[in-house]
Motif scaffolding. Structure first.
Motif, mmCIF file in Angstrom:
data_model
loop_
_atom_site.group_PDB
_atom_site.id
_atom_site.type_symbol
_atom_site.label_atom_id
_atom_site.label_comp_id
_atom_site.label_asym_id
_atom_site.label_seq_id
_atom_site.Cartn_x
_atom_site.Cartn_y
_atom_site.Cartn_z
ATOM 1 N N TYR A 122 0.826 -1.211 0.000
ATOM 2 C CA TYR A 122 0.000 0.000 0.000
ATOM 3 C C TYR A 122 0.860 1.260 0.000
ATOM 4 O O TYR A 122 0.611 2.205 -0.750
ATOM 5 C CB TYR A 122 -0.953 0.001 1.211
ATOM 6 C CG TYR A 122 -1.972 -1.107 1.152
ATOM 7 C CD1 TYR A 122 -3.017 -1.077 0.239
ATOM 8 C CD2 TYR A 122 -1.859 -2.220 1.979
ATOM 9 C CE1 TYR A 122 -3.945 -2.104 0.159
ATOM 10 C CE2 TYR A 122 -2.776 -3.263 1.905
ATOM 11 C CZ TYR A 122 -3.816 -3.196 0.998
ATOM 12 O OH TYR A 122 -4.721 -4.206 0.908
ATOM 13 N N LYS A 125 2.539 1.636 -3.476
ATOM 14 C CA LYS A 125 1.657 2.244 -4.477
ATOM 15 C C LYS A 125 1.445 3.727 -4.201
ATOM 16 O O LYS A 125 1.400 4.544 -5.127
ATOM 17 C CB LYS A 125 0.319 1.507 -4.525
ATOM 18 C CG LYS A 125 0.412 0.166 -5.209
ATOM 19 C CD LYS A 125 -0.941 -0.505 -5.323
ATOM 20 C CE LYS A 125 -0.798 -1.826 -6.071
ATOM 21 N NZ LYS A 125 -2.076 -2.476 -6.325
ATOM 22 N N ALA A 126 1.325 4.097 -2.929
ATOM 23 C CA ALA A 126 1.128 5.505 -2.574
ATOM 24 C C ALA A 126 2.346 6.343 -2.981
ATOM 25 O O ALA A 126 2.196 7.448 -3.509
ATOM 26 C CB ALA A 126 0.865 5.643 -1.079
ATOM 27 N N ALA A 129 2.334 6.702 -6.766
ATOM 28 C CA ALA A 129 1.321 7.674 -7.189
ATOM 29 C C ALA A 129 1.795 9.095 -6.893
ATOM 30 O O ALA A 129 1.648 9.995 -7.737
ATOM 31 C CB ALA A 129 0.003 7.392 -6.472
ATOM 32 N N TRP A 143 -4.047 7.072 -10.117
ATOM 33 C CA TRP A 143 -4.576 6.010 -9.250
ATOM 34 C C TRP A 143 -5.209 4.887 -10.068
ATOM 35 O O TRP A 143 -5.098 3.718 -9.718
ATOM 36 C CB TRP A 143 -5.558 6.578 -8.225
ATOM 37 C CG TRP A 143 -4.820 7.223 -7.095
ATOM 38 C CD1 TRP A 143 -4.759 8.549 -6.797
ATOM 39 C CD2 TRP A 143 -3.998 6.571 -6.118
ATOM 40 N NE1 TRP A 143 -3.956 8.766 -5.714
ATOM 41 C CE2 TRP A 143 -3.483 7.565 -5.268
ATOM 42 C CE3 TRP A 143 -3.657 5.241 -5.881
ATOM 43 C CZ2 TRP A 143 -2.638 7.277 -4.200
ATOM 44 C CZ3 TRP A 143 -2.819 4.952 -4.823
ATOM 45 C CH2 TRP A 143 -2.319 5.953 -3.993
ATOM 46 N N GLU A 144 -5.853 5.244 -11.160
ATOM 47 C CA GLU A 144 -6.450 4.229 -12.034
ATOM 48 C C GLU A 144 -5.365 3.287 -12.557
ATOM 49 O O GLU A 144 -5.522 2.061 -12.540
ATOM 50 C CB GLU A 144 -7.165 4.939 -13.189
ATOM 51 C CG GLU A 144 -7.809 4.043 -14.198
ATOM 52 C CD GLU A 144 -8.353 4.838 -15.378
ATOM 53 O OE1 GLU A 144 -8.111 4.429 -16.521
ATOM 54 O OE2 GLU A 144 -9.020 5.876 -15.137
ATOM 55 N N VAL A 146 -2.164 2.936 -11.312
ATOM 56 C CA VAL A 146 -1.452 2.275 -10.204
ATOM 57 C C VAL A 146 -2.235 1.069 -9.698
ATOM 58 O O VAL A 146 -1.651 0.019 -9.406
ATOM 59 C CB VAL A 146 -1.183 3.278 -9.051
ATOM 60 C CG1 VAL A 146 -0.772 2.562 -7.779
ATOM 61 C CG2 VAL A 146 -0.112 4.277 -9.464
ATOM 62 N N LYS A 147 -3.548 1.182 -9.642
ATOM 63 C CA LYS A 147 -4.362 0.062 -9.161
ATOM 64 C C LYS A 147 -4.365 -1.121 -10.123
ATOM 65 O O LYS A 147 -4.481 -2.264 -9.702
ATOM 66 C CB LYS A 147 -5.805 0.528 -8.913
ATOM 67 C CG LYS A 147 -5.954 1.404 -7.690
ATOM 68 C CD LYS A 147 -7.377 1.915 -7.554
ATOM 69 C CE LYS A 147 -7.491 2.877 -6.391
ATOM 70 N NZ LYS A 147 -8.828 3.469 -6.305
ATOM 71 N N THR A 148 -4.243 -0.852 -11.415
ATOM 72 C CA THR A 148 -4.320 -1.937 -12.400
ATOM 73 C C THR A 148 -2.975 -2.622 -12.636
ATOM 74 O O THR A 148 -2.944 -3.769 -13.056
ATOM 75 C CB THR A 148 -4.836 -1.427 -13.760
ATOM 76 O OG1 THR A 148 -3.945 -0.425 -14.255
ATOM 77 C CG2 THR A 148 -6.240 -0.879 -13.634
ATOM 78 N N ASP A 150 0.596 -4.434 -11.811
ATOM 79 C CA ASP A 150 1.116 -5.351 -10.803
ATOM 80 C C ASP A 150 2.594 -5.028 -10.592
ATOM 81 O O ASP A 150 3.412 -5.246 -11.486
ATOM 82 C CB ASP A 150 0.939 -6.799 -11.286
ATOM 83 C CG ASP A 150 1.391 -7.804 -10.248
ATOM 84 O OD1 ASP A 150 1.406 -7.467 -9.054
ATOM 85 O OD2 ASP A 150 1.728 -8.927 -10.645
#
Length: 153
Positions: A122, A125-126, A129, A143-144, A146-148, A150
């Motif tokens: 977490y 990823k933060a 971003a 964010w779109e 980063v979430k997708t 891996d």
């Protein structure tokens, strides 16, 4: 030492021929010469009329180079162009030339190239971003993506 108008004009022509310049950059350069403001305005008008100075062309080139070479996002590009005195309309037109697919691919390249030593996924990823947003990418898009993606540590 005072220079003649022709010598100043040759210097400014060389300055503009070296790379695309915006009106504000040329005006700033002309301010360093000792000559009346009316002469400076005539030189700027001549440069525009002869095609040496074109803010629209400058903005388009600036946008392309910053996206592909510097990997900047739209927000940073917009602010840089505003600081250079480019009008909102010209900025909007230049930014509309961006291909959304290519722009997204550039963002993915930026994110994949960034090395972050953070074991917590977490926080990892933060930090990714945050990095992308500092480069001027829009938070929603960042964010779109980063979430997708891996990101294996």
């Amino acid at each position: 030492m005072e220079m003649s108008r022709d010598v100043i004009l040759k210097k400014i022509l060389r300055y503009c021929a070296y790379q695309d310049r915006c009106t504000q950059e040329v005006s700033t350069k002309l301010a360093s010469f000792d000559m009346p403001d009316s002469e400076k305005e005539k030189i700027v008008k001549l440069l525009v009329d002869e095609g040496y100075l074109d803010d629209e062309r400058y903005a388009s080139t600036f946008v392309r180079s910053k996206i592909h070479l510097k990997k900047w996002g739209v927000n940073k590009i917009r602010m840089s162009l505003k600081m250079k005195g480019i009008s909102d309309e010209i900025i909007k037109n230049a930014l509309s030339e961006i291909d959304p697919g290519i722009y997204r691919e550039e963002l993915i390249k930026v994110l994949k190239a960034k090395k972050i030593n953070e074991p917590d996924p977490y926080k990892h990823k933060a930090k990714l971003a945050q990095y992308a947003m500092q480069k001027g990418y829009e938070p929603g898009l960042v964010w779109e993506v980063v979430k997708t993606l891996d990101f294996r540590l």
